[in-house]
Design a protein around this motif. Sequence first.
Motif, PDB file in Angstrom:
ATOM      1  N   ASP A 219      38.248  25.904 -10.896  1.00 44.48           N
ATOM      2  CA  ASP A 219      39.178  25.247 -11.813  1.00 44.48           C
ATOM      3  C   ASP A 219      38.882  25.640 -13.256  1.00 44.48           C
ATOM      4  OD1 ASP A 219      40.339  24.008  -9.650  1.00 44.48           O
ATOM      5  OD2 ASP A 219      39.292  22.102  -9.937  1.00 44.48           O
ATOM      6  N   VAL A 220      37.589  25.637 -13.614  1.00 43.21           N
ATOM      7  CA  VAL A 220      37.188  25.963 -14.985  1.00 43.21           C
ATOM      8  C   VAL A 220      37.544  27.412 -15.315  1.00 43.21           C
ATOM      9  CG1 VAL A 220      35.193  26.293 -16.510  1.00 43.21           C
ATOM     10  CG2 VAL A 220      35.372  24.224 -15.127  1.00 43.21           C
ATOM     11  N   LYS A 221      37.224  28.338 -14.401  1.00 47.86           N
ATOM     12  CA  LYS A 221      37.523  29.749 -14.650  1.00 47.86           C
ATOM     13  C   LYS A 221      39.032  29.985 -14.731  1.00 47.86           C
ATOM     14  CE  LYS A 221      34.965  32.414 -15.182  1.00 47.86           C
ATOM     15  NZ  LYS A 221      34.197  32.807 -16.392  1.00 47.86           N
ATOM     16  N   ASN A 222      39.782  29.250 -13.939  1.00 48.11           N
ATOM     17  CA  ASN A 222      41.239  29.397 -13.956  1.00 48.11           C
ATOM     18  C   ASN A 222      41.790  29.053 -15.328  1.00 48.11           C
ATOM     19  OD1 ASN A 222      43.332  30.272 -12.319  1.00 48.11           O
ATOM     20  ND2 ASN A 222      43.966  28.214 -11.776  1.00 48.11           N
ATOM     21  N   ARG A 223      41.209  28.038 -15.956  1.00 50.39           N
ATOM     22  CA  ARG A 223      41.682  27.627 -17.281  1.00 50.39           C
ATOM     23  C   ARG A 223      41.223  28.586 -18.369  1.00 50.39           C
ATOM     24  NH1 ARG A 223      40.443  22.378 -15.261  1.00 50.39           N
ATOM     25  NH2 ARG A 223      38.439  22.387 -16.339  1.00 50.39           N
ATOM     26  N   GLU A 224      40.222  29.405 -18.058  1.00 49.46           N
ATOM     27  CA  GLU A 224      39.709  30.343 -19.060  1.00 49.46           C
ATOM     28  C   GLU A 224      40.626  31.546 -19.264  1.00 49.46           C
ATOM     29  OE1 GLU A 224      35.780  31.631 -18.223  1.00 49.46           O
ATOM     30  OE2 GLU A 224      34.858  29.691 -18.659  1.00 49.46           O
ATOM     31  N   ALA A 225      41.524  31.771 -18.325  1.00 49.91           N
ATOM     32  CA  ALA A 225      42.409  32.936 -18.429  1.00 49.91           C
ATOM     33  C   ALA A 225      43.250  32.848 -19.698  1.00 49.91           C
ATOM     34  CB  ALA A 225      43.308  33.015 -17.200  1.00 49.91           C
ATOM     35  N   LYS A 226      43.134  33.831 -20.549  1.00 51.18           N
ATOM     36  CA  LYS A 226      43.895  33.867 -21.804  1.00 51.18           C
ATOM     37  C   LYS A 226      45.113  34.777 -21.593  1.00 51.18           C
ATOM     38  CE  LYS A 226      41.038  31.331 -24.239  1.00 51.18           C
ATOM     39  NZ  LYS A 226      40.139  30.936 -23.154  1.00 51.18           N
ATOM     40  N   ILE A 227      46.220  34.182 -21.231  1.00 50.28           N
ATOM     41  CA  ILE A 227      47.420  34.945 -20.911  1.00 50.28           C
ATOM     42  C   ILE A 227      48.449  34.724 -22.018  1.00 50.28           C
ATOM     43  CG2 ILE A 227      49.267  35.283 -19.236  1.00 50.28           C
ATOM     44  CD1 ILE A 227      47.250  34.141 -17.151  1.00 50.28           C
ATOM     45  N   LEU A 228      48.718  35.757 -22.766  1.00 41.55           N
ATOM     46  CA  LEU A 228      49.634  35.674 -23.898  1.00 41.55           C
ATOM     47  C   LEU A 228      51.028  36.153 -23.499  1.00 41.55           C
ATOM     48  CD1 LEU A 228      47.239  37.146 -26.614  1.00 41.55           C
ATOM     49  CD2 LEU A 228      47.664  34.731 -26.080  1.00 41.55           C
ATOM     50  N   PRO A 229      52.048  35.771 -24.262  1.00 38.32           N
ATOM     51  CA  PRO A 229      53.421  36.203 -23.943  1.00 38.32           C
ATOM     52  C   PRO A 229      53.554  37.717 -23.817  1.00 38.32           C
ATOM     53  CG  PRO A 229      53.457  34.455 -25.570  1.00 38.32           C
ATOM     54  CD  PRO A 229      52.012  34.813 -25.386  1.00 38.32           C
ATOM     55  N   GLU A 230      52.804  38.465 -24.652  1.00 39.28           N
ATOM     56  CA  GLU A 230      52.907  39.922 -24.575  1.00 39.28           C
ATOM     57  C   GLU A 230      52.324  40.460 -23.263  1.00 39.28           C
ATOM     58  OE1 GLU A 230      49.785  39.023 -27.881  1.00 39.28           O
ATOM     59  OE2 GLU A 230      51.659  38.165 -27.102  1.00 39.28           O
ATOM     60  N   HIS A 231      51.331  39.748 -22.712  1.00 33.57           N
ATOM     61  CA  HIS A 231      50.781  40.145 -21.410  1.00 33.57           C
ATOM     62  C   HIS A 231      51.826  39.938 -20.311  1.00 33.57           C
ATOM     63  CE1 HIS A 231      46.623  38.987 -23.235  1.00 33.57           C
ATOM     64  NE2 HIS A 231      46.996  40.187 -23.602  1.00 33.57           N
ATOM     65  N   GLN A 232      52.538  38.823 -20.403  1.00 33.89           N
ATOM     66  CA  GLN A 232      53.570  38.532 -19.409  1.00 33.89           C
ATOM     67  C   GLN A 232      54.691  39.566 -19.480  1.00 33.89           C
ATOM     68  OE1 GLN A 232      53.376  34.306 -21.038  1.00 33.89           O
ATOM     69  NE2 GLN A 232      54.333  33.932 -19.061  1.00 33.89           N
ATOM     70  N   ARG A 233      55.083  39.917 -20.689  1.00 26.79           N
ATOM     71  CA  ARG A 233      56.166  40.886 -20.857  1.00 26.79           C
ATOM     72  C   ARG A 233      55.752  42.259 -20.327  1.00 26.79           C
ATOM     73  NH1 ARG A 233      61.739  40.676 -21.933  1.00 26.79           N
ATOM     74  NH2 ARG A 233      62.156  42.788 -21.226  1.00 26.79           N
ATOM     75  N   ALA A 234      54.518  42.652 -20.632  1.00 24.08           N
ATOM     76  CA  ALA A 234      54.034  43.964 -20.181  1.00 24.08           C
ATOM     77  C   ALA A 234      53.985  44.021 -18.660  1.00 24.08           C
ATOM     78  CB  ALA A 234      52.652  44.243 -20.773  1.00 24.08           C
ATOM     79  N   TYR A 235      53.584  42.929 -18.036  1.00 21.58           N
ATOM     80  CA  TYR A 235      53.517  42.880 -16.571  1.00 21.58           C
ATOM     81  C   TYR A 235      54.919  42.979 -15.974  1.00 21.58           C
ATOM     82  CZ  TYR A 235      51.989  41.346 -11.932  1.00 21.58           C
ATOM     83  OH  TYR A 235      51.740  41.277 -10.581  1.00 21.58           O
TER      84      TYR A 235
END
Length: 273
Positions: free
Chosen positions: A91-107
């Motif tokens: 749970d803790v590691k899952n919250r550590e993911a730093k996912i920015l809008p630009e990452h979503q767009r690139a994916y």
Amino acid sequence: MAAIGAAAADPVAVTINGRDYTRAEFEQLMRNIGGNIPAQFNSNRQGFLDMFALTQRFAEEARKLKVHELEPYKSRIAYNEMMQLAQYVLDVKNREAKILPEHQRAYYDKNPNKYSAARIKVLYLAFTNTALPGAAGGRTEADAQALAARLKAQLSKGADFVKLVREYSDDPDSKSKDGDFPDIKPSDSSLPTNITQAVFALKPGEISEPIRQPNGYYLFRLEQMIQQPFEQVRDDIYIELQKEFLDQWVEGVRKSVQVEVKDESFLQGQARP
């Protein structure tokens, strides 16, 4: 004065075995514990408080008796703690993911096929193998298979798909819409894999081979491939990237795991009750 004002704003709501809790403190405690505990608490607060206080006393008695140092309880407590901590670190590691809008767009831009949808028409030919001999109505599987092959041949020669749907399809919903079927996505788990694979192997205008399912044969025609807008799949991409981040971390930890069996016969035995 500020402390007095704060206490007045949130006074003690309940005292449990000598410990004072404000409303905010105890309700936050319930949220922190999580699971179905908040629901249990809110469904019967008095009953829950009584149970909580009694369980707390039991735990105090257990500590006095040093139950946590006695077997088999010591091993059980250690195992349960290990399992809980393993879940919590995920749970803790899952919250550590730093996912920015630009990452979503690139994916999204890198994986266009993943966010496409197939717009199709369907012709369904039902069959039953349970009808009694001589019973009226019902098509046997052999009859349905032969009819599906015949219709496929006609369609390959340019027959009107919609006309055949109106004449032969046994699915009232799609038949009333001239064969229109809800759009299919590559990740759609509500459909059998062989149907999804067959549909996405088609080019617009192409018709699938008859696909057998437990109660009938399907013919699909791909109308067009539709690209889902980024805004529509933004949340799905966030979850996907979050999962990728966690999977990479888990795989890194997995590589550090060491298990060395010294006695192969140990793997064949059964634990004693």
